[in-house]
Design a protein around this motif. Sequence first.
Motif, PDB file in Angstrom:
ATOM      1  N   THR A 164       1.279  -0.584  11.524  1.00  0.00           N
ATOM      2  CA  THR A 164       0.036  -0.174  10.855  1.00  0.00           C
ATOM      3  C   THR A 164      -1.077  -1.202  11.002  1.00  0.00           C
ATOM      4  O   THR A 164      -2.254  -0.831  11.098  1.00  0.00           O
ATOM      5  CB  THR A 164       0.302   0.050   9.358  1.00  0.00           C
ATOM      6  N   VAL A 180       3.515  -1.250   3.923  1.00  0.00           N
ATOM      7  CA  VAL A 180       2.986   0.112   3.804  1.00  0.00           C
ATOM      8  C   VAL A 180       4.155   1.049   3.522  1.00  0.00           C
ATOM      9  O   VAL A 180       5.080   1.165   4.337  1.00  0.00           O
ATOM     10  CB  VAL A 180       2.246   0.552   5.083  1.00  0.00           C
ATOM     11  N   ALA A 196       1.054   5.101   0.450  1.00  0.00           N
ATOM     12  CA  ALA A 196       0.224   6.108   1.114  1.00  0.00           C
ATOM     13  C   ALA A 196       0.972   7.429   1.192  1.00  0.00           C
ATOM     14  O   ALA A 196       2.188   7.458   1.403  1.00  0.00           O
ATOM     15  CB  ALA A 196      -0.164   5.639   2.515  1.00  0.00           C
ATOM     16  N   ASN A 253       9.173   2.532   4.447  1.00  0.00           N
ATOM     17  CA  ASN A 253       8.068   1.684   4.894  1.00  0.00           C
ATOM     18  C   ASN A 253       7.808   1.895   6.372  1.00  0.00           C
ATOM     19  O   ASN A 253       8.672   2.354   7.129  1.00  0.00           O
ATOM     20  CB  ASN A 253       8.279   0.206   4.524  1.00  0.00           C
ATOM     21  N   CYS A 288      -2.925  -3.567   6.275  1.00  0.00           N
ATOM     22  CA  CYS A 288      -1.667  -3.918   5.616  1.00  0.00           C
ATOM     23  C   CYS A 288      -0.536  -3.949   6.641  1.00  0.00           C
ATOM     24  O   CYS A 288      -0.483  -3.106   7.542  1.00  0.00           O
ATOM     25  CB  CYS A 288      -1.332  -2.902   4.519  1.00  0.00           C
ATOM     26  N   CYS A 336       0.853  -1.188   0.000  1.00  0.00           N
ATOM     27  CA  CYS A 336       0.000   0.000   0.000  1.00  0.00           C
ATOM     28  C   CYS A 336       0.887   1.236   0.000  1.00  0.00           C
ATOM     29  O   CYS A 336       1.687   1.431   0.920  1.00  0.00           O
ATOM     30  CB  CYS A 336      -0.932   0.016   1.216  1.00  0.00           C
ATOM     31  N   ILE A 351      -4.952   0.980   4.883  1.00  0.00           N
ATOM     32  CA  ILE A 351      -3.626   0.935   5.514  1.00  0.00           C
ATOM     33  C   ILE A 351      -3.665   0.088   6.769  1.00  0.00           C
ATOM     34  O   ILE A 351      -2.729  -0.664   7.077  1.00  0.00           O
ATOM     35  CB  ILE A 351      -3.150   2.368   5.830  1.00  0.00           C
TER      36      ILE A 351
END
Length: 556
Positions: free
Chosen positions: A480, A461, A46, A472, A456, A44, A453
Motif C-alpha cells: 500500500t 493497513v 479500510a 492486513n 500507511c 488504518c 492508505i
Amino acid sequence: MKLLKLHINSDYGSIKKGFKLQFRAPYENQIPEQIDWSDFHPFCFAGLNGSGKSNVLEALANIFFHIESCANVNQPNNFQDNFKPELCKPNAFELEYYICQDKEYTVEKSIKICISKKEKNRKEDGLPEMTYQSFPFDKEPIPVSVVAEKFATKPAPAKRYLPDLVIGYSSGENEILSIPFLKTRLLHFDEYKVALEKEAKYEEPESSLLYVDYEMSQAVLLANLIFQKKEVLEPLHKELGIADIIRFRMNLNLHTHENKKILEQYKEVIGAFKQCATTCYEEKDKLTLDFWINSASKEAFKANFSNNPFKLFQAFQILYTLNYRTVDDSIKTKIYEYDGYFTDGKIPVPEPEKKVFYFLDFFIKKSYPDSKEVVPLLMKNLSDGEQQFLHTMGICLMLKDKSALLLLDEPETHFNPDWRSKFIRTLKNSLEHSQSNNLMTDILITSHSPFIISDCYPDKVIAFEKGKQPINARDMNFRTYGTSVDIIMENIFKKRNTIGDLSRKEIEDIQKDISKRKKLSSKEVQEYKLRTNHLGDSMEKILLFARLNELENTDA
C-alpha cells in the motif's frame, strides 16, 4: 502503549463472534534486532460501510470504559446501581497490549497486559480478568485484580496498567463511539460534585477517557498556542495559516450547588487563571476574565500551569465538565443504564447563563495563502475541515510523556484532497515536533481515503469486508505504501472505475452498442466519439476509443 491483539467472542454490531485482529506479532516471536516500534506507523482500517471497521474502535472504547468502571472508586450511586462488572459490550473478549509506566519508554521496560472476559451462559457471565508479564515475557502471567473492593478509597490494581489517555474522535457520523466518553463526562461531573459536598480538594478526573469535540478543540488550540514553541506549531501555521492567538474571554457563572459555590473546590485553579488574566471583573454571580495574549501573558500561563500544555487543557476540560450541572440525576441514570446505540438528544444543552463556563471573543491570527495579510478571525468561523484538522492535530501536540490510544473515526471527512494527501505526514510531524515517544502511542484510523492508505505501511493497513475476518494488506501481498490511489480503490474498495456512475453509464451504453459488432465504418466511429465530447479524460474513455479504433474498417 502498543496493541497486540483483539479477539471478540460475542456478537457486537457488524462484528460476529469469533472475530480476530492481530495488530502486530508478539515481541517474543520476533528477532529483537528487527523490532523497531519507535517509528511512526498508525493503523488504518479500510473497507466499505458496514464492514465492521468502526465497530473495532467502538469495542475498544467500551472495553477500556468497562475496565475503568470496574477499577475506579469515585463513582456516584446511580452509576453503581446500574453498572454490572459482569456485563460489557462486547461481552466476551481478549485484548493484549504492551505498556510502560516509565517515561523513558523502551521495549525492554514494557509490560505485556492481557485483559479477558468470558461469556459463560445466559444466566451467568464472567468478570473481566487481567494479567501482566514483565520483559522478556517468558514467565507465567501474574493476575491483577480488576474490580475495586466495596467502599475502597483507592482504585483496583488494574488501574495502573491502563493507558494514561484513551482519546476518541469521530467526524460526526458515528455517535456510537462517543457513548462511553459521554458517560465518562457525566461521571467526571459527579466526581467533582462529591468533592464539593465533602469539601475535598479536586485535582483531575479519575477516568482516562477523553472525547475531542468542538468545545475541547478550543481548549486544545489555546493550550498549544500559549505553551508550544514555534517549531511545534509548524503544522498549524503551514496547513491552517493560524499564526497565534490574539485574545479570548472566559465567562464563569458562579452557580451554587446545595448552597455551596460550585467553583469552591477549584478556587486554586481559578486563582491561577486570574494571575494570567489581563483584566478581571467579578460580580455577585459572574466572573469575567479577559486575556490579551503576548509574550508576558504566555509566561504567566507557563508559571501558573507548570509549563505544561496538557495541565492547562485539563483545567479547561474540568470547567467544561461542570456545565453538566443542569443534567438531572434521572437523565444521568437513563444514560448510565442505557444499553442501546444512540444517546443523541437525551442530554439537554444548557443556555449560556446556565453554564458554568464558556469562551467568548476567541480571536486568532490567520494568514491566507494568496496574500501575506494576517487578519483576526473568530475561532468559530473556521471551516469544518479546519476544525477537524485542529481536533486531530492539536491533541497530538500534547501527548508528550503520555501513554495513549487514539481512536480516530474518519477524521478526514471534511478535508479537501490536498489535506487528505498530507494528513499522515502532518500527523507524523506533529508528534515529532512535540517530541512524543511513538512507543507510548498507538493510533487507529478508519478511513475511506485512498490518500491516507497510500501513506500507511501494508502491515498497518487492515482491510475489512462484511462477514469476513479482517486481513492486513501485507498478507494480501499488496504494498500500500506509495501505491496509486486508483490501485488502492480497486484492491481495498473493489472499485475498478475511475469516474462516477452517471458519466460511466454513457460510456457503457456505447460499449453495449458495439459489443456484437465486428467492424465499424469510419463515419460510425466518428459519431460514437462525438457522443463523448462532453466527457472529460478518463481511463474508461481511453479504453472505449481504443476499442472503436480496433473496429474501424478503414476500407469502408
